[in-house]
Design an enzyme around this catalytic site. Structure first.
Site, short mmCIF file in Angstrom:
data_model
loop_
_atom_site.label_atom_id
_atom_site.label_comp_id
_atom_site.label_asym_id
_atom_site.label_seq_id
_atom_site.Cartn_x
_atom_site.Cartn_y
_atom_site.Cartn_z
N GLU A 1 -54.77 -37.81 -28.17
CA GLU A 1 -53.57 -38.33 -28.84
C GLU A 1 -53.75 -39.80 -29.20
O GLU A 1 -54.68 -40.47 -28.73
CB GLU A 1 -52.35 -38.12 -27.94
CG GLU A 1 -52.11 -36.65 -27.66
CD GLU A 1 -50.89 -36.38 -26.79
OE1 GLU A 1 -50.33 -37.34 -26.20
OE2 GLU A 1 -50.50 -35.20 -26.69
N CYS B 1 -56.05 -31.81 -31.83
CA CYS B 1 -55.98 -30.71 -30.86
C CYS B 1 -57.35 -30.42 -30.24
O CYS B 1 -58.40 -30.65 -30.85
CB CYS B 1 -55.50 -29.44 -31.54
SG CYS B 1 -53.79 -29.48 -32.09
N CYS C 1 -55.00 -25.32 -36.09
CA CYS C 1 -56.24 -24.89 -35.41
C CYS C 1 -56.62 -23.47 -35.81
O CYS C 1 -57.80 -23.17 -35.98
CB CYS C 1 -56.07 -25.01 -33.90
SG CYS C 1 -56.03 -26.73 -33.35
N GLU D 1 -58.80 -27.52 -29.71
CA GLU D 1 -59.60 -26.49 -30.39
C GLU D 1 -60.43 -27.09 -31.52
O GLU D 1 -61.59 -26.74 -31.73
CB GLU D 1 -58.71 -25.40 -30.98
CG GLU D 1 -57.88 -24.65 -29.97
CD GLU D 1 -56.49 -25.25 -29.75
OE1 GLU D 1 -56.39 -26.49 -29.65
OE2 GLU D 1 -55.53 -24.48 -29.69
N CYS E 1 -52.16 -23.81 -32.21
CA CYS E 1 -51.26 -24.16 -33.31
C CYS E 1 -51.80 -23.62 -34.64
O CYS E 1 -52.96 -23.21 -34.75
CB CYS E 1 -51.05 -25.67 -33.37
SG CYS E 1 -52.41 -26.56 -34.17
N ASN F 1 -57.50 -32.29 -26.16
CA ASN F 1 -56.65 -32.99 -27.13
C ASN F 1 -56.76 -34.49 -26.93
O ASN F 1 -56.88 -34.99 -25.80
CB ASN F 1 -55.20 -32.50 -27.09
CG ASN F 1 -54.57 -32.50 -25.71
OD1 ASN F 1 -55.26 -32.35 -24.70
ND2 ASN F 1 -53.27 -32.68 -25.67
N1 THU Z 1 -52.28 -29.18 -28.78
C1 THU Z 1 -53.57 -28.75 -28.78
O1 THU Z 1 -54.47 -29.45 -28.32
N2 THU Z 1 -53.83 -27.52 -29.28
C2 THU Z 1 -52.91 -26.69 -29.82
O2 THU Z 1 -53.26 -25.65 -30.36
C3 THU Z 1 -51.49 -27.03 -29.73
C4 THU Z 1 -51.17 -28.41 -29.31
C5 THU Z 1 -51.99 -30.52 -28.27
C6 THU Z 1 -51.56 -31.50 -29.33
C7 THU Z 1 -50.78 -32.50 -28.51
O3 THU Z 1 -51.68 -33.46 -28.00
C8 THU Z 1 -50.21 -31.69 -27.37
O4 THU Z 1 -50.93 -30.47 -27.34
C9 THU Z 1 -48.73 -31.38 -27.51
O5 THU Z 1 -48.44 -30.82 -28.73
#
Ligand code: THU
Length: 137
Positions: A49, A58, A100, A60, A97, A47
């Site tokens: 940010e 994300c 994804c 994935e 999520c 991920n």
């Molecule tokens: N996140 C992912 O990388 N993949 C997911 O399927 C769920 C959430 C990340 C996004 C964010 O940077 C952190 O997790 C918290 O939500």
């Protein structure tokens, strides 16, 4: 990366955990890693940010988009690891999520295995039944 037909799930999860170490997650402090197999190779993602929160991405989708950008649109295996998820979060704190799930569904067959670290194995269609599709893509 190397030529691969099948990656043992525990090996793919290990790679997802390793990818999570590259996460840029200063806001959530929740690092996620993903490993996908496509075209006989493993693509990793973490991920990423941003201070403008909505721009965050994300793990994935990073992994899946890396595969697509290298010419591989058919993912055959998927692994995800939320290395900062503590036990109190339970399985929900480790699952991919919805965004994804939608993206992965367009890039992999319905029965593609998705290993979620600390939770178990799911088929893609089980994670997103009745997915939105445009023109059968
Ligand atoms: N996140 C992912 O990388 N993949 C997911 O399927 C769920 C959430 C990340 C996004 C964010 O940077 C952190 O997790 C918290 O939500």
């Amino acid at each position: 990366m190397s030529d691969l037909d099948w990656v043992p799930p525990e090996r793919l999860l290990e790679q997802a955990r390793g990818a999570a170490l590259s996460a840029h997650a200063p806001y959530s402090r929740f690092r996620v890693g993903a490993a996908v197999v496509a075209g006989g190779q493993v693509y990793l993602g973490c991920n990423v940010e941003n201070a403008s929160f909505g721009l965050s991405m994300c793990a994935e989708r990073v992994a899946a988009f890396k595969a697509v950008s290298e010419g591989h649109r058919a993912l055959s295996q998927i692994a995800v690891s939320c290395i900062d998820a503590d036990a109190s979060l339970g399985p929900a704190g480790r699952m991919p999520c919805g965004a994804c799930r939608q993206v992965l569904t367009e890039l992999a067959a319905p029965d593609t295995p998705v290993w979620v670290d600390g939770v178990g194995k799911f088929s893609l269609v089980a994670l997103l039944p009745e997915a939105f599709r445009l023109r059968g893509c």
